[in-house]
Motif scaffolding. Structure first.
Motif, PDB file in Angstrom:
ATOM      1  N   ASP A 242       0.805  -1.220   0.000  1.00 19.07           N
ATOM      2  CA  ASP A 242       0.000   0.000   0.000  1.00 19.07           C
ATOM      3  C   ASP A 242       0.840   1.274   0.000  1.00 19.07           C
ATOM      4  O   ASP A 242       0.295   2.368   0.164  1.00 19.07           O
ATOM      5  N   SER A 243       2.155   1.135  -0.179  1.00 17.69           N
ATOM      6  CA  SER A 243       2.960   2.325  -0.407  1.00 17.69           C
ATOM      7  C   SER A 243       2.602   2.876  -1.786  1.00 17.69           C
ATOM      8  O   SER A 243       2.232   2.131  -2.696  1.00 17.69           O
ATOM      9  N   VAL A 244       2.709   4.175  -1.930  1.00 16.07           N
ATOM     10  CA  VAL A 244       2.328   4.806  -3.205  1.00 16.07           C
ATOM     11  C   VAL A 244       3.187   4.270  -4.344  1.00 16.07           C
ATOM     12  O   VAL A 244       2.692   3.979  -5.441  1.00 16.07           O
ATOM     13  N   THR A 245       4.488   4.118  -4.087  1.00 13.26           N
ATOM     14  CA  THR A 245       5.391   3.691  -5.153  1.00 13.26           C
ATOM     15  C   THR A 245       5.156   2.237  -5.571  1.00 13.26           C
ATOM     16  O   THR A 245       5.577   1.840  -6.652  1.00 13.26           O
ATOM     17  N   LYS A 246       4.514   1.428  -4.745  1.00 13.62           N
ATOM     18  CA  LYS A 246       4.160   0.069  -5.154  1.00 13.62           C
ATOM     19  C   LYS A 246       2.788   0.057  -5.802  1.00 13.62           C
ATOM     20  O   LYS A 246       2.611  -0.428  -6.920  1.00 13.62           O
ATOM     21  N   GLN A 247       1.810   0.614  -5.116  1.00 16.33           N
ATOM     22  CA  GLN A 247       0.429   0.498  -5.572  1.00 16.33           C
ATOM     23  C   GLN A 247       0.179   1.232  -6.880  1.00 16.33           C
ATOM     24  O   GLN A 247      -0.479   0.723  -7.785  1.00 16.33           O
ATOM     25  N   LYS A 248       0.714   2.442  -6.993  1.00 13.21           N
ATOM     26  CA  LYS A 248       0.411   3.258  -8.168  1.00 13.21           C
ATOM     27  C   LYS A 248       1.288   2.927  -9.370  1.00 13.21           C
ATOM     28  O   LYS A 248       1.000   3.356 -10.477  1.00 13.21           O
ATOM     29  N   PHE A 249       2.344   2.195  -9.159  1.00 19.46           N
ATOM     30  CA  PHE A 249       3.250   1.914 -10.277  1.00 19.46           C
ATOM     31  C   PHE A 249       3.266   0.423 -10.620  1.00 19.46           C
ATOM     32  O   PHE A 249       2.923   0.046 -11.732  1.00 19.46           O
ATOM     33  N   ASP A 250       3.624  -0.412  -9.673  1.00 16.81           N
ATOM     34  CA  ASP A 250       3.641  -1.855  -9.934  1.00 16.81           C
ATOM     35  C   ASP A 250       2.230  -2.341 -10.260  1.00 16.81           C
ATOM     36  O   ASP A 250       1.992  -3.009 -11.269  1.00 16.81           O
ATOM     37  N   ASN A 251       1.274  -2.012  -9.411  1.00 15.16           N
ATOM     38  CA  ASN A 251      -0.085  -2.527  -9.600  1.00 15.16           C
ATOM     39  C   ASN A 251      -0.769  -1.932 -10.834  1.00 15.16           C
ATOM     40  O   ASN A 251      -1.458  -2.640 -11.569  1.00 15.16           O
ATOM     41  N   LEU A 252      -0.593  -0.650 -11.060  1.00 12.45           N
ATOM     42  CA  LEU A 252      -1.306   0.009 -12.163  1.00 12.45           C
ATOM     43  C   LEU A 252      -0.544  -0.062 -13.483  1.00 12.45           C
ATOM     44  O   LEU A 252      -0.986  -0.702 -14.443  1.00 12.45           O
TER      45      LEU A 252
END
Length: 492
Positions: A242-252
């Motif tokens: 749920d860190s921004v750098t994981k959720q918004k980049f890896d996930n999206l």
């Protein structure tokens, strides 16, 4: 040189978030022997060799046999794969160069369970360069690039993994990482929670001495919160997912590109005009839908969350119940993190040649077990592609046996994995070096400053130049000129 992420060291914000061989068993704690794999591994042709690596005695060039991989002779080729990955992971390499002098992980004994690909090998070797000792297994039975595992073993990493493990092999590999005379882990890096759960169940005394857990998946984070809620989490854990750098980049962004790669490699399907239903409109679902829409597919969404459903509507997608469209769609994609999203009833009603796949971490979203019945015939048509044939001749195309599609059937963009890997490395450094008492026995989010630091390391790749606040502007906004620039409640 000390790496600092904030002017004041603050406690992480606690934030509760809402078998190569086929196996029907989920074994302990819903094993996530799902996929994140590299069907693009160039060693697939060797996967059909008789016997299991567990039966072989192999040594690397230094005489060590403290590993178990498919074929140690593939190490040279695997090294080239790792070197290619390093070219697009400049931020992680930069972190390695900045911090290796002070060895911030000296004394750390990290046991890891992630996907073993060229990209994660760069992370593992970075941790070693920063002073850590590492033992590693794969979180997915299809995800390992055999040549990369061989290269790690040749470099001295105790790695236990090969592509196409059985369920028993999967747990054996995890146990070999944890259970070694004279070596006891003090840090865990997990993807899916299987390693954490194994140590918790099988080695409770070891678990109590762990200094920190870093978890990167929705599934694994959910399991950590369950332990915490039950009062059974006796070590601090960091929720990287749920860190921004994981959720918004890896996930999206990662899923936006890799969903098409996986589907194209396995089915050769053309998406223009195809009807696709995507179950779940979180970050993964958003990425998948954007890619499919761009190719001209007609995309439907299923959602339980009214906020995500409204986002889907505003993005131009029709939100439906799965039962309403199951007879007409050409492709079904799950990305919810839940179980039994696609049931046997849904599968029975699908049209002939409907493609079914999963983009969530665990292989629980599609009820594959219900398809293993005498009246249905399974036909393997190519690697990771099965035709499930009904008595009337109808075929459903099942990809990766319901496991994570993109790394089971293709690869994922290296640059995005660099962002996640850098976040994981910094989380390990922070937890390992944190003074006693900073983190309690709970699950924590990364501080905003660390997210911003990870992002800043990757901007030079785009020749991007940040605008700097003037003193007057910073005072007007109530910000430190060096960040963090957003409050913790900000939604990116």
């Amino acid at each position: 040189m000390q790496i600092q992420f904030a002017d004041d060291m603050q406690e992480f914000t606690k934030f509760p978030t809402k078998s190569g061989r086929r196996s029907l068993s989920r074994s302990i704690s819903q094993s996530s022997t799902d996929s994140y794999s590299s069907a693009a591994s160039y060693t697939d042709s060797s996967d059909d060799e008789e016997g299991t690596p567990r039966e072989k005695h192999q040594t690397n060039s230094k005489g060590s046999s403290n590993f178990c991989v498919k074929n140690i002779k593939q190490a040279e080729f695997g090294r080239r794969e790792i070197e290619i990955a390093e070219q697009d992971m400049s931020a992680l390499i930069s972190l390695r160069k900045r911090a290796q002098g002070e060895k911030p992980l000296a004394g750390a004994k990290i046991v890891g369970c992630t996907h073993i690909t060229a990209q994660t090998a760069v992370l593992i070797e970075t941790l070693c360069a920063l002073g850590a000792q590492c033992r590693w297994s794969a979180c997915n039975i299809y995800s390992t690039q055999n040549e990369v595992a061989a290269a790690l073993a040749e470099a001295g990493v105790a790695v236990f993994s090969w592509k196409g493990e059985s369920e028993d092999d999967f747990w054996w590999c995890i146990d070999r990482c944890v259970n070694m005379d004279g070596w006891q882990p003090n840090m865990i890096l997990d993807d899916g929670g299987d390693l954490t759960h194994w140590v918790y169940k099988k080695y409770p005394n070891v678990f109590k001495k762990i200094r920190g857990i870093v978890e990167e998946s929705v599934t694994g984070v959910h399991r950590l919160y369950q332990l915490s809620k039950a009062g059974k989490l006796c070590v601090p854990a960091m929720n990287v997912n749920d860190s921004v750098t994981k959720q918004k980049f890896d996930n999206l962004y990662c899923c936006r590109e890799s969903i098409l790669d996986g589907l194209k490699r396995t089915t050769d399907v053309m998406f223009g005009g195809k009807q696709v239903v995507v179950c779940g409109y979180g970050e993964v679902g958003k990425g998948c839908c954007a890619a499919l829409k761009a190719l001209g597919a007609i995309v439907y969404i299923t959602e339980i969350d009214p906020i995500c459903a409204l986002q889907a509507c505003m993005d131009g997608f029709r939100v439906v119940k799965l039962n309403e469209v199951i007879r007409q769609v050409d492709v079904v994609i799950t990305c919810t993190g839940n179980k039994n999203v696609v049931t046997r009833e849904h599968l029975d009603r699908m049209k002939n040649s409907c493609i079914v796949c999963n983009m969530g971490h665990s292989n629980t979203e599609i009820d594959v077990t219900s398809l293993r019945t005498p009246e249905l015939t399974w036909e393997r048509v190519r690697s990771q592609v099965d035709h499930v044939i009904w008595p009337d001749g109808k075929r459903v195309v099942l990809l990766a046996e319901g496991r994570l599609l993109n790394l089971s059937c293709s690869t994922v963009p290296t640059f995005v994995l660099s962002i996640t890997a850098t976040t994981q490395a910094l989380a390990l450094i922070e937890l390992y070096n944190a003074p006693e008492g900073r983190y309690k026995q709970d699950v924590y989010l990364l501080p905003k400053k660390m997210d911003e630091y990870v992002a800043s390391l990757h901007l030079p790749s785009f020749d991007a130049h940040l605008t700097e606040l003037s003193d007057d502007q910073a005072k007007y906004m109530g910000l430190n000129k060096n960040g963090p620039f957003k409050p913790n409640y900000y939604r990116y």
